[in-house]
Structure formats: structure tokens, C-alpha cells
Design a protein around this motif. Sequence first.
Motif, PDB file in Angstrom:
ATOM      1  N   HIS A 260      23.978  57.122 -12.526  1.00  0.00           N
ATOM      2  CA  HIS A 260      23.585  57.625 -11.210  1.00  0.00           C
ATOM      3  C   HIS A 260      24.699  58.462 -10.576  1.00  0.00           C
ATOM      4  CE1 HIS A 260      20.836  54.179 -11.733  1.00  0.00           C
ATOM      5  NE2 HIS A 260      20.015  54.792 -10.876  1.00  0.00           N
ATOM      6  N   PHE A 261      25.894  57.882 -10.452  1.00  0.00           N
ATOM      7  CA  PHE A 261      26.954  58.546  -9.694  1.00  0.00           C
ATOM      8  C   PHE A 261      28.296  58.449 -10.423  1.00  0.00           C
ATOM      9  CE2 PHE A 261      23.925  57.191  -6.395  1.00  0.00           C
ATOM     10  CZ  PHE A 261      23.694  58.398  -5.763  1.00  0.00           C
ATOM     11  N   ASP A 262      29.056  59.527 -10.322  1.00  0.00           N
ATOM     12  CA  ASP A 262      30.463  59.547 -10.731  1.00  0.00           C
ATOM     13  C   ASP A 262      31.277  59.790  -9.463  1.00  0.00           C
ATOM     14  OD1 ASP A 262      32.715  59.838 -12.688  1.00  0.00           O
ATOM     15  OD2 ASP A 262      32.798  61.836 -11.791  1.00  0.00           O
ATOM     16  N   VAL A 263      32.094  58.789  -9.067  1.00  0.00           N
ATOM     17  CA  VAL A 263      32.857  58.852  -7.816  1.00  0.00           C
ATOM     18  C   VAL A 263      34.335  59.006  -8.186  1.00  0.00           C
ATOM     19  CG1 VAL A 263      33.298  57.740  -5.602  1.00  0.00           C
ATOM     20  CG2 VAL A 263      31.145  57.311  -6.800  1.00  0.00           C
ATOM     21  N   ARG A 291      36.632  56.253 -10.437  1.00  0.00           N
ATOM     22  CA  ARG A 291      37.873  56.604 -11.122  1.00  0.00           C
ATOM     23  C   ARG A 291      38.689  57.560 -10.262  1.00  0.00           C
ATOM     24  NH1 ARG A 291      37.276  61.636 -13.819  1.00  0.00           N
ATOM     25  NH2 ARG A 291      35.247  62.567 -13.352  1.00  0.00           N
ATOM     26  N   HIS A 292      39.950  57.751 -10.650  1.00  0.00           N
ATOM     27  CA  HIS A 292      40.836  58.735 -10.029  1.00  0.00           C
ATOM     28  C   HIS A 292      40.765  58.705  -8.502  1.00  0.00           C
ATOM     29  CE1 HIS A 292      41.783  60.147 -13.926  1.00  0.00           C
ATOM     30  NE2 HIS A 292      40.668  60.821 -14.143  1.00  0.00           N
ATOM     31  N   GLY A 293      40.987  57.508  -7.917  1.00  0.00           N
ATOM     32  CA  GLY A 293      41.056  57.413  -6.461  1.00  0.00           C
ATOM     33  C   GLY A 293      39.725  57.375  -5.753  1.00  0.00           C
ATOM     34  N   GLY A 294      38.630  57.208  -6.492  1.00  0.00           N
ATOM     35  CA  GLY A 294      37.328  57.119  -5.848  1.00  0.00           C
ATOM     36  C   GLY A 294      37.106  55.755  -5.220  1.00  0.00           C
ATOM     37  N   ILE A 320      28.791  48.781 -13.021  1.00  0.00           N
ATOM     38  CA  ILE A 320      29.864  49.582 -12.423  1.00  0.00           C
ATOM     39  C   ILE A 320      31.069  49.550 -13.346  1.00  0.00           C
ATOM     40  CG2 ILE A 320      31.411  49.848 -10.443  1.00  0.00           C
ATOM     41  CD1 ILE A 320      29.378  48.233  -8.816  1.00  0.00           C
ATOM     42  N   ASP A 321      31.673  50.700 -13.567  1.00  0.00           N
ATOM     43  CA  ASP A 321      32.966  50.748 -14.249  1.00  0.00           C
ATOM     44  C   ASP A 321      34.001  51.206 -13.234  1.00  0.00           C
ATOM     45  OD1 ASP A 321      35.180  51.030 -15.835  1.00  0.00           O
ATOM     46  OD2 ASP A 321      34.603  53.021 -16.553  1.00  0.00           O
ATOM     47  N   ALA A 322      34.837  50.259 -12.830  1.00  0.00           N
ATOM     48  CA  ALA A 322      35.959  50.588 -11.953  1.00  0.00           C
ATOM     49  C   ALA A 322      37.239  50.029 -12.552  1.00  0.00           C
ATOM     50  CB  ALA A 322      35.731  50.019 -10.554  1.00  0.00           C
ATOM     51  N   SER A 323      37.248  49.881 -13.887  1.00  0.00           N
ATOM     52  CA  SER A 323      38.376  49.205 -14.541  1.00  0.00           C
ATOM     53  C   SER A 323      39.671  49.965 -14.388  1.00  0.00           C
ATOM     54  CB  SER A 323      38.064  49.014 -16.027  1.00  0.00           C
ATOM     55  OG  SER A 323      37.777  50.268 -16.632  1.00  0.00           O
ATOM     56  N   ASN A 324      39.600  51.279 -14.165  1.00  0.00           N
ATOM     57  CA  ASN A 324      40.832  52.045 -14.031  1.00  0.00           C
ATOM     58  C   ASN A 324      41.320  52.102 -12.601  1.00  0.00           C
ATOM     59  OD1 ASN A 324      40.854  52.658 -16.751  1.00  0.00           O
ATOM     60  ND2 ASN A 324      39.573  54.469 -16.475  1.00  0.00           N
ATOM     61  N   GLU A 325      40.593  51.543 -11.657  1.00  0.00           N
ATOM     62  CA  GLU A 325      40.957  51.714 -10.260  1.00  0.00           C
ATOM     63  C   GLU A 325      41.255  50.401  -9.530  1.00  0.00           C
ATOM     64  OE1 GLU A 325      41.472  54.642  -9.076  1.00  0.00           O
ATOM     65  OE2 GLU A 325      40.784  55.622 -10.886  1.00  0.00           O
ATOM     66  N   MET A 326      40.497  49.355  -9.804  1.00  0.00           N
ATOM     67  CA  MET A 326      40.651  48.142  -9.015  1.00  0.00           C
ATOM     68  C   MET A 326      40.093  46.970  -9.816  1.00  0.00           C
ATOM     69  SD  MET A 326      37.606  48.856  -6.264  1.00  0.00           S
ATOM     70  CE  MET A 326      38.029  50.594  -6.119  1.00  0.00           C
ATOM     71  N   ALA A 327      40.478  45.759  -9.415  1.00  0.00           N
ATOM     72  CA  ALA A 327      39.958  44.567 -10.076  1.00  0.00           C
ATOM     73  C   ALA A 327      38.492  44.396  -9.727  1.00  0.00           C
ATOM     74  CB  ALA A 327      40.761  43.336  -9.642  1.00  0.00           C
ATOM     75  N   ILE A 328      37.759  43.769 -10.647  1.00  0.00           N
ATOM     76  CA  ILE A 328      36.324  43.658 -10.451  1.00  0.00           C
ATOM     77  C   ILE A 328      35.985  42.834  -9.219  1.00  0.00           C
ATOM     78  CG2 ILE A 328      36.142  41.657 -11.974  1.00  0.00           C
ATOM     79  CD1 ILE A 328      33.592  44.504 -11.366  1.00  0.00           C
TER      80      ILE A 328
END
Length: 353
Positions: A260-263, A291-294, A320-328
Amino acid sequence: AQFAADRKALRRVPLPALRSLLELVEAGHAELPYYMEVVWFHLLHPDTLDAPIDGMPSNGDAPLPFLHHLGEAARRRLDHSYIDPSNWPAISPGCVLGHNLRKEPGKTPAQCQELCIAHGAACLGFEFGVGSSAWYQPGDCQLSSGADTAGCDGTLYNLDFYVRPQPPPPPSNPLPPRGPPSPPPPPSAPPPTYAASTFTELRDTVNNQTGKLGDLVIELPEGARLEWAVCSQLRVHVAHMTLRSVGAGATLDARNCSRHFDVAFGGTLELERVHLVNGGAQASGGAVKVRHGGTLSATESSIEGSSVVSLDGAAYGGAIDASNEMAIDKVLEKLDAHSSDIRSVAYSPDGSR
């Protein structure tokens, strides 16, 4: 700019090719930029893929033929003529005891100056060989972390010393007298609000704002179901976008053919009573990739029926994949306080849902 390609050359690349490259980079192929350095010329000139490059200079110090638009700037860079060693005070003869950083043979003063600049602030100058001695030869470049030539016999070593100019100290201007307090800023205007009842309206509104600073609100009708007409994710980059509905909310259906979205890149996506269903066809982040500060924030929203496809045995973040930005757990906190209603999280035992 990294590959010294002018606008006309870039416009010759078919848009689908550039989009495919962007999607590969966003999918996590970090090796792609390195391959691009090898194939960039042929991407700009596809007719030369199977043909030798005409006009390649035999002299390695000449600019490549497809860098012609850089003109004399490229030539000055190659022959170091853009550096003027006369700006560096020369002590002749001169040298510094100790403080040696590294030595490079067979250089000109301009090349030695460039090496000193590249070494960083620790290089305060360089010794330059002007004659033969037991220690140095003509053209030897000895970078130095000191600039005190006292006690060093430059005649003995056949050396000149070039002092690297230091930036002047900042001016110590007194603070201007304090004037009357500034009036409070006017209240900020509310962000523009748009209505979207179809996927095309939603896509066009998002695409018009992504990559730009500013806020945007998109209102979705209660009970509406917006189905993806094109298998392509919506990008929320830089901008702050809010998608909201009322009552039972609205549903965004990606039909299992797209995320759906890439943030990314500082963008923020807020979902209010918006339900994401049937996201997929990605190796990570079936519904949303952060990713990248989203930043992703969801209130009274849900993600259902989304999954990811294994890529070389690695698949994660069915919702949701936010593994590069924050803990789940931080992601779950942003999914509002209704934790008992959350049926899908970013990780599952096999990583796919």
C-alpha cells in the motif's frame, strides 16, 4: 550528478527503466549503485551496448568522451591546474622535525597540496623534495602534522616546506543591541484537505504532494472501498499526509499485487479509521514499509490479509516492515491503544505474515 550525466542524456533513458531501478533500490538491493557505475554509460547510450566505445583516449589523463559537457573544468581537474600552490607560503629551504604523516614520491607541489587537503585537518603542510639527499628525492611529498620549521635544516635534506593556510577566526563582533520583542507569529493555516473516493483520485493526490514539504489531509468516505487499479505502491516521501475517514472507516484494497504505502525520507503517514487489506507481492512490508526517517501512525485502523513473498529465503513484515527504523513494539504503540484488536504484527514465526 554522481555519474556526470547531463539532463539530455538522462532524458534519453526510458522512464520505465528508471522506475525499475528505483524499485530495485527501494527493495533493498544496495549493490545496485556499484553496478550502475559500470553500466551507466550504456544505460545512457543503449545503442553502444554491443559496440566498442569510439573516441576513448589512449592517454589516461584525458577526459572521457562522454564527459564533454564538463568542458575545461574536467581538464583542470585532471591536470591539477585548479590548485595554486602559491597560495601556500613556501619556506625554502625548510622542513619540520618529526610530525610525518605519509610520503608520496613523484608528485608536483599542486598534487601534494591536494593530498594534504584530502588528508584532512591533521595535515598542516608538506615537505617537498627539490634535490637528492640520503633521505629524499626530487618530487617527494611528505605530509606533515606540524608547521614549526625551527631547528630543521632544509638545506641538509634538500626540502622546501609549504604551509597550509588556516581559516581566519570568526569575527568577534559584539552582539547588536536588543530591540523590542518580536510580535508572535500568525496562526498557521490549516493544511489543505482533499476528498478521494476512487483509487485514481487517491493516487493522484498523493503523487502531487510526495517529495514536497508540507501537510496534506485526504478524506475518504465512510464505507468506501478503494481498489488498486495499478499494481504500484503509493510513496509518502518528505511530506506529512493524513488519510482519514469517519464511523466504520474506509478500506484500501491492494488486491495482493502491491504494497500500500512506502513511507520514507522524513515523510509521515497518519491513518485515521483506514483499513488496509490484501497488501503483498513484496519481500518485506506487505502493507507498509517505513524506512529512512519515515513515520507511521495509525488510529482505529487495521491491517488484514497482507503478506510478503520470500526472497532468497528471507521474508519479514507481512503487515509492516519498520526493522530499519524502530523496534516493533514502538510500531505497535502507534497502532493506537486497541492492542487486543491487533491480529497481525510485523513478524511471525516464518516471517511471512
